[in-house]
Every structure is written in C-alpha cells, then in structure tokens.
Design a protein around this motif. Sequence first.
Motif, PDB file in Angstrom:
ATOM      1  N   HIS A 173      15.625 -19.832   0.708  1.00  0.00           N
ATOM      2  CA  HIS A 173      14.814 -19.095   1.670  1.00  0.00           C
ATOM      3  C   HIS A 173      15.185 -17.619   1.596  1.00  0.00           C
ATOM      4  CE1 HIS A 173      12.409 -18.471   5.218  1.00  0.00           C
ATOM      5  NE2 HIS A 173      12.211 -19.766   5.334  1.00  0.00           N
ATOM      6  N   THR A 174      14.191 -16.758   1.640  1.00  0.00           N
ATOM      7  CA  THR A 174      14.423 -15.324   1.679  1.00  0.00           C
ATOM      8  C   THR A 174      14.839 -14.946   3.095  1.00  0.00           C
ATOM      9  OG1 THR A 174      12.769 -15.017  -0.040  1.00  0.00           O
ATOM     10  CG2 THR A 174      13.376 -13.075   1.238  1.00  0.00           C
ATOM     11  N   ALA A 175      15.818 -14.078   3.223  1.00  0.00           N
ATOM     12  CA  ALA A 175      16.323 -13.696   4.545  1.00  0.00           C
ATOM     13  C   ALA A 175      16.788 -12.245   4.540  1.00  0.00           C
ATOM     14  CB  ALA A 175      17.488 -14.607   4.944  1.00  0.00           C
ATOM     15  N   THR A 176      16.719 -11.632   5.693  1.00  0.00           N
ATOM     16  CA  THR A 176      17.251 -10.290   5.861  1.00  0.00           C
ATOM     17  C   THR A 176      17.872 -10.178   7.240  1.00  0.00           C
ATOM     18  OG1 THR A 176      16.794  -7.929   5.595  1.00  0.00           O
ATOM     19  CG2 THR A 176      15.116  -9.214   6.706  1.00  0.00           C
ATOM     20  N   HIS A 177      18.943  -9.423   7.330  1.00  0.00           N
ATOM     21  CA  HIS A 177      19.633  -9.259   8.610  1.00  0.00           C
ATOM     22  C   HIS A 177      18.924  -8.220   9.481  1.00  0.00           C
ATOM     23  CE1 HIS A 177      23.052 -11.771   7.595  1.00  0.00           C
ATOM     24  NE2 HIS A 177      23.008 -11.237   6.390  1.00  0.00           N
ATOM     25  N   PRO A 178      18.966  -8.404  10.796  1.00  0.00           N
ATOM     26  CA  PRO A 178      18.393  -7.387  11.685  1.00  0.00           C
ATOM     27  C   PRO A 178      19.210  -6.100  11.606  1.00  0.00           C
ATOM     28  CG  PRO A 178      19.517  -9.075  12.956  1.00  0.00           C
ATOM     29  CD  PRO A 178      19.548  -9.519  11.530  1.00  0.00           C
TER      30      PRO A 178
ATOM     31  N   TYR B 222      16.714 -12.937   9.623  1.00  0.00           N
ATOM     32  CA  TYR B 222      15.308 -13.286   9.751  1.00  0.00           C
ATOM     33  C   TYR B 222      14.916 -14.106   8.527  1.00  0.00           C
ATOM     34  CZ  TYR B 222      14.916  -9.388  13.073  1.00  0.00           C
ATOM     35  OH  TYR B 222      15.067  -8.540  14.131  1.00  0.00           O
ATOM     36  N   GLY B 223      14.291 -15.252   8.754  1.00  0.00           N
ATOM     37  CA  GLY B 223      13.727 -15.997   7.645  1.00  0.00           C
ATOM     38  C   GLY B 223      12.438 -15.332   7.215  1.00  0.00           C
TER      39      GLY B 223
END
Length: 144
Positions: free
Chosen positions: A43-48, A72-73
């Motif tokens: 899954h692609t994710a990025t931190h807030p 965040y997914g």
Amino acid sequence: VLRGVAAIQTKITLIHDAARPLLYAPALKDCLEKLQNGARIVHTATHPYASMLLTTDGGPVKGVIERNEIAYGMCPAAFYTEDLRDAFRMAAERGLSYRDEAAMMHALRPDIVMETVPGHRSGFKLTYAEDMEMLTVYRRHLDS
C-alpha cells in the motif's frame, strides 16, 4: 472494485481510486518491485505533516499521535488477486463492508503482512471543493 476483481485474470491486481486523479509513478514502480520481492500486499502511504490530535469538533484534546507513527493510505495499492478475492468472499459471507481494501485485508487477512511504499502529496483525493484548486496547481506544475 469487487466486480473488477472478479473479472481480473491476472495474478496481480493494482487498485487506484477514481477520486485520486494523479498517479505518483514512483509508488507504482515501488509497489510492483515489492511484490516481485515477496510481499503479498503493498500500500502506498505518506506521513502527515504534523502530529495528530485525538479530539472531536470543538472538544478537548484527548491525546496526541506523533506523525511518524501514522500514515495516510494512498494509491496505488497492489495485491495478489487471489488474496483480494478471498477477502471479498469472506466479507460477503460475513455480511461485512469496509471503507477500502486495506482495511478489509487488515481485518480479514491478518496472516498477510501489508507492506508500504512512500507516496506523495499529489496522491490526494478530490473530496472538497478546494481540492480542485490543488489539482489545478499540480496540473499547472506538471504542464510546465
């Protein structure tokens, strides 16, 4: 998504929300690479950008979650098609529904580790009117 997955005849399924108009190409490449190296779900994710506050609208802060502990997914997400079909079948048999495939897989297939790859801010969803302004800014940048 269920109907699409039912029709797929490939070993791997990639999912990208229609509400996310931009595709971050490095994430797509990284998802496929992780699957080739043994992962079963990516899954692609990025931190807030900041710590997240546990609160209700206008209510007191009940806690703080540090930004490096959550993400965040985003899209794309990559799955082995048979694993995804199994989860959809299990959800249907149990009368369950999920917000997205990541939540479904996490709940119904805890035996499969979900890996992540870095995403990018451009992977936002078109949810609010002001999101169209963001899309315009990104498109202007991409066109230049």
